[in-house]
Design a protein around this motif. Structure first.
Motif, short mmCIF file in Angstrom:
data_model
loop_
_atom_site.label_atom_id
_atom_site.label_comp_id
_atom_site.label_asym_id
_atom_site.label_seq_id
_atom_site.Cartn_x
_atom_site.Cartn_y
_atom_site.Cartn_z
N LEU A 128 62.52 -28.63 7.52
CA LEU A 128 61.72 -29.17 6.31
C LEU A 128 62.06 -28.03 5.14
CD1 LEU A 128 60.04 -30.76 4.36
CD2 LEU A 128 57.87 -29.58 5.37
N PHE A 129 61.96 -26.88 5.56
CA PHE A 129 62.25 -25.69 4.43
C PHE A 129 63.81 -25.86 4.21
CE2 PHE A 129 64.10 -21.49 4.19
CZ PHE A 129 63.64 -21.15 2.97
N THR A 130 64.46 -25.86 5.24
CA THR A 130 66.05 -25.81 5.02
C THR A 130 66.49 -27.03 3.81
OG1 THR A 130 66.39 -24.93 7.09
CG2 THR A 130 68.39 -25.97 6.09
N ASP A 131 66.15 -28.31 4.35
CA ASP A 131 66.36 -29.61 3.58
C ASP A 131 65.86 -29.40 2.32
OD1 ASP A 131 67.43 -30.45 5.87
OD2 ASP A 131 65.86 -31.75 6.19
N TYR A 132 64.76 -28.97 1.86
CA TYR A 132 64.07 -28.74 0.49
C TYR A 132 64.67 -27.64 -0.10
CZ TYR A 132 60.01 -29.22 -2.44
OH TYR A 132 59.02 -29.75 -3.55
N TYR A 133 65.09 -26.62 0.30
CA TYR A 133 65.66 -25.42 -0.14
C TYR A 133 67.11 -25.79 -0.46
CZ TYR A 133 67.68 -20.58 -0.77
OH TYR A 133 68.49 -19.69 -1.50
N LYS A 134 68.08 -26.47 0.15
CA LYS A 134 68.99 -26.78 -0.14
C LYS A 134 69.15 -27.83 -1.39
CE LYS A 134 71.58 -26.36 4.29
NZ LYS A 134 71.84 -26.98 5.62
N MET A 135 68.23 -28.87 -1.44
CA MET A 135 68.19 -29.73 -2.35
C MET A 135 67.80 -29.01 -3.86
SD MET A 135 65.39 -32.97 -2.74
CE MET A 135 63.98 -31.68 -3.38
N LEU A 136 67.14 -27.85 -3.73
CA LEU A 136 66.69 -27.17 -5.31
C LEU A 136 67.78 -26.10 -5.34
CD1 LEU A 136 62.89 -26.76 -4.44
CD2 LEU A 136 63.98 -28.47 -6.06
#
Length: 286
Positions: free
Chosen positions: A252-260
């Motif tokens: 979850l952290f990786t997906d969210y971080y990549k999006m932002l």
């Protein structure tokens, strides 16, 4: 925006996630401007960076009438170690051995004991018994750095050994770490940030999130997730319970971080470049 986290801690987050990738130096004016996004004022930023300077995490250079700050070697080592754990893609492999650290620090140096305990917990050691700490991970480099940092060679014994006790490895792990409690914290993180991720993904698709908002959200996400470095010992897969939520939280952290990340970087660079850092690096390196 209301101030949500202490200033020093947010500066660490910005150095770890941004500044160290940009020549590892930043003008104090740019740092003040970035921290304003989180509700921190100039006075608190200057006080916090001054403390970090005295503690040996950063060093300062003055060019003309401008002050610039960069990580020291000690600061770089800490940020590199933290980054490897925050952005890890898999669990560490295990050779089946345990590293055991025992200290006999005298009472008149109790402050060193307290500091060492904090450092050992941060690195992933677990307390087996009084003054005896263990980890399955090869942390020899980190241990040597701690021994040098606090000049405690005469008080430390460090071993590598295999466990041949009558109980299984799982009971040894349970004795040293409260994985159930850590799992509960991961569950809370997943509940909170999975909702935020869906909301922000929808906003981004509609073009409703500014670069500045993405920068704040990204930094706060990293800041919140970074807290697990202080409680999660980063154990090998073989030593974790079946229903371990750390992997789901990491995804979850990786997906969210990549999006932002891209819009967040744009905002950071816009503020950062006002410090004319390239010219400063030329002066420093002369």
């Amino acid at each position: 925006m209301n101030k949500q986290f202490n200033t020093r801690s947010m500066i660490f987050t910005l150095f770890g996630d941004y500044i160290r990738h940009y020549d590892n130096v930043i003008w104090i004016g740019s740092l003040i401007r970035l921290l304003q996004e989180f509700g921190h004022n100039e006075q608190s930023v200057r006080a916090a960076i001054s403390r970090m300077n005295k503690q040996g995490w950063v060093e300062s250079n003055k060019i003309g009438n401008k002050s610039y700050y960069s990580l020291t070697d000690r600061g770089k080592a800490r940020m590199d170690e933290a980054s490897k754990r925050i952005y890890k893609t898999e669990h560490p492999s295990w050779d089946g051995n345990w590293r055991i650290l025992v200290y006999t620090i005298p009472e008149n140096k109790r402050h060193l004991r307290d500091e060492l305990r904090k450092e050992l917990v941060w690195s992933g050691f677990g307390l087996l018994s009084n003054s005896c700490w263990i980890t399955p991970n090869p942390l020899e480099e980190q241990v040597n750095r701690l021994i040098d940092k606090y000049d405690i060679h005469e008080y430390i014994s460090f071993f590598q050994a295999s466990y041949i006790g009558t109980n299984d490895q799982e009971e040894l792990v349970q004795k040293c770490w409260n994985l159930d409690e850590i799992n509960e914290k991961y569950q809370l993180f997943i509940q909170e940030y999975s909702q935020k991720y869906v909301i922000d993904k929808n906003k981004m698709e509609k073009g409703e999130l500014s670069d500045g908002s993405c920068f704040v959200k990204s930094a706060l996400l990293v800041h919140q997730y970074r807290k697990f470095l202080f409680i999660d010992p980063n154990l090998p897969q073989e030593l974790l319970p079946n229903m371990w939520l750390g992997d789901s939280a990491a995804s979850l952290f990786t997906d969210y971080y990549k999006m932002l990340n891209e819009p967040a970087k744009r905002f950071f660079e816009q503020v950062y470049n006002q410090g004319e850092v390239e010219k400063v690096m030329e002066e420093i390196n002369k």
